[in-house]
Design an enzyme around this catalytic site. Structure first.
Site, mmCIF file in Angstrom:
data_model
loop_
_atom_site.group_PDB
_atom_site.id
_atom_site.type_symbol
_atom_site.label_atom_id
_atom_site.label_comp_id
_atom_site.label_asym_id
_atom_site.label_seq_id
_atom_site.Cartn_x
_atom_site.Cartn_y
_atom_site.Cartn_z
ATOM 1 N N HIS A 163 43.146 53.497 44.180
ATOM 2 C CA HIS A 163 43.055 52.572 43.132
ATOM 3 C C HIS A 163 42.296 53.279 41.867
ATOM 4 C CE1 HIS A 163 41.885 48.444 41.865
ATOM 5 N NE2 HIS A 163 40.622 48.956 41.269
ATOM 6 N N LYS B 233 45.507 44.929 27.679
ATOM 7 C CA LYS B 233 45.476 45.701 29.029
ATOM 8 C C LYS B 233 45.520 44.655 30.118
ATOM 9 C CE LYS B 233 43.493 48.966 32.116
ATOM 10 N NZ LYS B 233 42.080 49.702 32.204
ATOM 11 N N GLU C 81 45.370 44.108 34.522
ATOM 12 C CA GLU C 81 45.027 44.751 35.679
ATOM 13 C C GLU C 81 45.008 44.081 36.795
ATOM 14 O OE1 GLU C 81 41.105 46.721 35.679
ATOM 15 O OE2 GLU C 81 42.155 48.511 35.180
ATOM 16 N N HIS D 139 43.528 41.910 40.650
ATOM 17 C CA HIS D 139 42.381 41.807 41.556
ATOM 18 C C HIS D 139 42.918 41.158 42.843
ATOM 19 C CE1 HIS D 139 37.798 41.917 40.980
ATOM 20 N NE2 HIS D 139 38.389 43.016 40.884
ATOM 21 N N GLU E 33 29.861 47.758 42.700
ATOM 22 C CA GLU E 33 30.944 47.369 41.924
ATOM 23 C C GLU E 33 30.527 45.853 41.239
ATOM 24 O OE1 GLU E 33 34.943 47.280 42.957
ATOM 25 O OE2 GLU E 33 34.906 49.488 43.699
ATOM 26 N N GLY F 273 47.746 50.715 32.068
ATOM 27 C CA GLY F 273 47.941 49.425 33.025
ATOM 28 C C GLY F 273 47.227 49.897 34.341
#
EC number: 6.3.5.3
Length: 758
Positions: A59, A102, A104, A106, A323, A554
């Site tokens: 990751h 961008k 991303e 999850h 996080e 990305g």
């Protein structure tokens, strides 16, 4: 830390030192463990091993993908930031403005806790934008779920959509579009890809770097808790039955806190005193400190006692790896601490100095006055000492079976069956209106969205906002990928994803500029899965070069795989940015309600039904190649459509994709509250002509008074075109036969998803 005083707290016991087995449990391979020992010159303690485990996870390090990502085109005159080196991509859009954008994923968090998984995905991607100094103005999302007849799938869909809506709506950024698909391959692993775009003045961009010995290091925003610990590691492994035990790896978001953080962040960047700033996403404090230090070729000394925490007695590794959302790491000019502190006090946010910049190029972390970790920044990060692998790969056996498909093995659709096929497609979850989804999103907050009452193939968002110079231009944005095509042929399927994104922008009146991608695949250690990845990257790279849309950055999401369902379809989602300089070039997909306009097909029909929704879900044939695609033909068609729009020769434009020509014409009719009457071409099978998904085709409508000018122009282009029918007041007529009435079609299309979810 030189000025840290030991407290009355007990000293941390660093023994026993971790073993290879401990490393394995943290996702560190035995040879990687030996490499860590070589780097440190000694065996790591548990905190240090935890640091390497997250920073060297797939990751964070892209260790199984970076060698191929480097082959993607990443340069153009408009690129203002090197791909992957800043928090987000940055593209010059003229007039002293730039667009930061961008996408991303999850995915894993959303599989376990869909609401928070999706919400924090939205929060994280927006932080990537405003840490660049850009104010977010628009969001998109690309979603994949399993079989909608399963209660679990409906639960995941409800949670994800509500999470996206609640966070985005509260944060105050419009969700202006997106895509959603369903297939049983996503039963265990849904895909949740979040896209954001923002605007910044070119000279006011913030960097993700750290330098200047003695400059203070601040953590700002929310307090640090135990949520999301080892989230990066969790995202770098397959989903299993035991994954529910890792719910603490799922973060918890607070959109109202993020709104405050947005305003405070833009305000401190505007002071000019910020050396560097980075969002704390995956791997939290350790990721931000290491990446910023490595980029600036400096080090940091950090006192973990000064980090505001939500829980007591947090261990060093918990503070470093947390996080928790809505946090930033900021390095500022020494002597300006009071100014920065005052801004965050005004916004009632945590702002704590936790360390300072050094010239050691190492990270020294202290807890209770004791040094708990001493690691070199460069060796932790992508492009530094993090491992890079080129995995073995081989073509899966099923691909050859897909190649064997012959259209003659499927009977053509008779006239009597057209209504049944039309009903099936317009009500299918992969084609029907996403009304049930988008009605939960605020698409108008900020008043920049130009698409809400004028549907088009891509979203159009006016460039405006606080601090942004007045401009008439708009960004045109879209997310696209048909993973069924990619599964059938990853090289061609990825090219089609790029081509369709560009086609959507062109049909809306925009000029494609650049790409961000979200590469969703299974386990990279499986050779067949890695073959999917390699072929898709090759295809994407070739298409981006031909369309002159470089990749700004990305996300790679591997391990979307389970023992029950195997890997998901390879899903390289393309987020594309386009620009519309002149609002007069805005083109919509709806037919004009007055009726009477002529309907034309631009591009060549094909006797092709491969990988179409018609073949896959209606005829139940799963094994077929990707649809017919010729990149040179695609480029020519798009160039033609651009000119038709600028010359004002067409009244609407809609690309042909899922469901084929019939669905494209039906969508244009329903958007305009009209009907249509079209005729098929006898040189082609009826099902291929109406429902095939061969590429490089666009449906346009032309006013009767423009017919001559339109046809004269088309004759000069040498692009295939044909008049296929007329816009009518009502009903869907094919070859003189009413396939569906308007009264049947619109409710069927608009309410299908809502009925399933009800």
């Amino acid at each position: 830390m030189p000025h840290v005083n030991a407290t009355e707290q007990p000293q941390i016991n660093l023994d026993p030192l971790p073993t290879v087995e401990t490393a394995r449990k943290l996702g560190v391979l035995p040879d990687e463990f030996e490499r860590i020992i070589a780097i440190l010159g000694r065996q790591p303690n548990f905190t240090e091993l935890s640091i390497f485990s997250v920073m060297w996870s797939e990751h964070c390090s892209y260790k199984n993908s970076i060698v191929w990502l480097k082959t993607l085109p990443r340069d153009s005159e408009r690129m203002l930031a090197k791909a992957g080196e800043e928090n987000a991509g940055l593209v010059d859009i003229g007039d002293g403005l730039a667009c930061s954008f961008k996408i991303e994923s999850h995915n894993h968090p959303s599989a376990l806790e869909p609401y928070q998984g999706a919400a924090t995905g939205v929060g994280g991607i927006n932080r990537d934008i405003f840490t660049m100094g850009a104010r977010p103005i628009a969001q998109l999302n690309s979603l994949r779920f399993g079989d909608l007849t399963l209660p679990k799938t409906r639960r995941l869909l409800r949670g994800v959509v509500k999470g996206i809506g609640d966070y985005g709506n509260a944060f105050g950024i419009p969700t202006v579009g997106g895509e959603i698909y369903f297939d049983e391959c996503y039963n265990t692993n849904p895909l949740v890809n979040a896209f954001s775009a923002g605007i910044v003045e070119v000279g006011k961009v913030a960097k993700a770097t750290s330098y200047g010995v003695g400059n203070p290091v601040f953590i700002v925003g929310s307090a640090t808790g135990k949520d999301g610990i080892h989230g990066a590691t969790f995202a770098s492994e397959d989903i299993t039955a035991a994954s529910t035990d890792k719910l603490p790896a799922v973060q918890v978001g607070d959109p109202f806190m993020e709104k405050l953080l947005l305003e405070a962040t833009l305000e401190i960047i505007a002071t000019g005193y910020v050396i560097g700033i980075q969002d704390m996403g995956a791997a939290g404090i350790i990721c931000s400190t290491s990446e910023m230090s490595a980029k600036g070729e400096h080090g940091m000394i950090i006192d973990l006692d000064k980090v505001p925490t939500r829980q007591t007695n947090m261990a060093p590794f918990e503070i470093l790896l947390s996080e928790s959302q809505e946090r930033m790491l900021v390095v500022i000019e020494k002597g300006k601490e009071g100014i920065i502190q005052g801004i965050f006090d005004k916004w009632d946010l945590h702002c704590a100095q936790i360390g300072e910049v050094t010239d050691t190029q190492r990270l020294h972390f202290y807890r209770y006055g004791q040094l708990v970790a001493d690691v070199p920044a460069h060796d932790l990060v992508l492009g530094g000492g993090a491992p890079q692998y080129r995995r073995d790969y081989k073509e899966p056996a099923y691909i050859n079976e897909f190649r064997k498909f012959q259209i003659a093995s499927v009977p053509d659709v008779p006239a009597a069956e057209l209504s049944a096929v039309a009903t099936h497609l317009l009500s299918h979850p992969n084609i029907c209106s996403r009304q049930w989804v988008y009605q939960q999103y605020d698409s108008m907050v900020g008043t920049s969205n130009r698409s809400t009452n004028a549907p088009s193939d891509a979203a159009v968002v006016r460039v405006k906002g606080a601090g942004i110079p007045k401009s008439e231009k708009s960004i045109v944005i879209t997310v696209d990928c048909n993973s069924r095509y990619v599964n059938a042929n990853p090289y061609v399927g990825a090219q089609i994803a790029v081509a369709e994104a560009a086609r959507n922008i062109v049909c809306t009146g925009g000029e494609p500029l650049a790409v961000t991608n979200n590469l969703n695949f299974g386990n990279p250690y499986v050779p067949e899965v890695y073959w999917h990845f390699v072929e898709a990257v090759k295809g994407m790279g070739e298409a981006c070069r031909r369309f002159e849309t470089p990749v700004t950055g990305g996300n790679v999401s591997f391990y979307n795989q389970s023992s029950d369902d195997g890997p998901v379809f390879p899903t390289p989602t393309i987020g594309m940015l386009g620009l519309m300089e002149n609002p007069d070039n805005r083109m919509t997909l709806n037919f004009r309600p007055a009726g009477g306009d002529l309907i034309y097909l631009i591009g060549s029909p094909q006797n092709d039904i491969a990988s179409s929704e018609y073949l896959y879900s209606y005829r139940k044939v799963k094994a077929s190649p990707a649809p017919a695609f010729d990149i040179e033909q695609e480029l020519a068609v798009q160039a033609t459509v651009k000119q038709l729009i600028t010359k004002k020769l067409i009244a609407s434009a809609h690309d042909i994709s899922d469901g084929g020509l019939f669905v494209a014409v039906a969508e244009s009719a329903m958007a305009g509250n009209t009907g249509f009457a079209i005729t098929t071409d006898g040189d082609y099978r009826t099902d291929a002509y109406l429902f095939g998904e061969s590429q490089s085709r666009v449906v346009v409508s032309v006013a009767a008074e423009q017919q001559s000018a339109f046809e004269q122009f088309m004759e000069r282009t040498h692009i295939a075109y044909s008049q296929i029918g007329n816009v009518t007041p009502a009903d869907f007529v094919v070859n003189g036969q009413t396939v569906l009435t308007s009264a049947e079609a619109a409710p069927l299309y608009n309410n299908a998803l809502g009925k399933i979810m009800a």
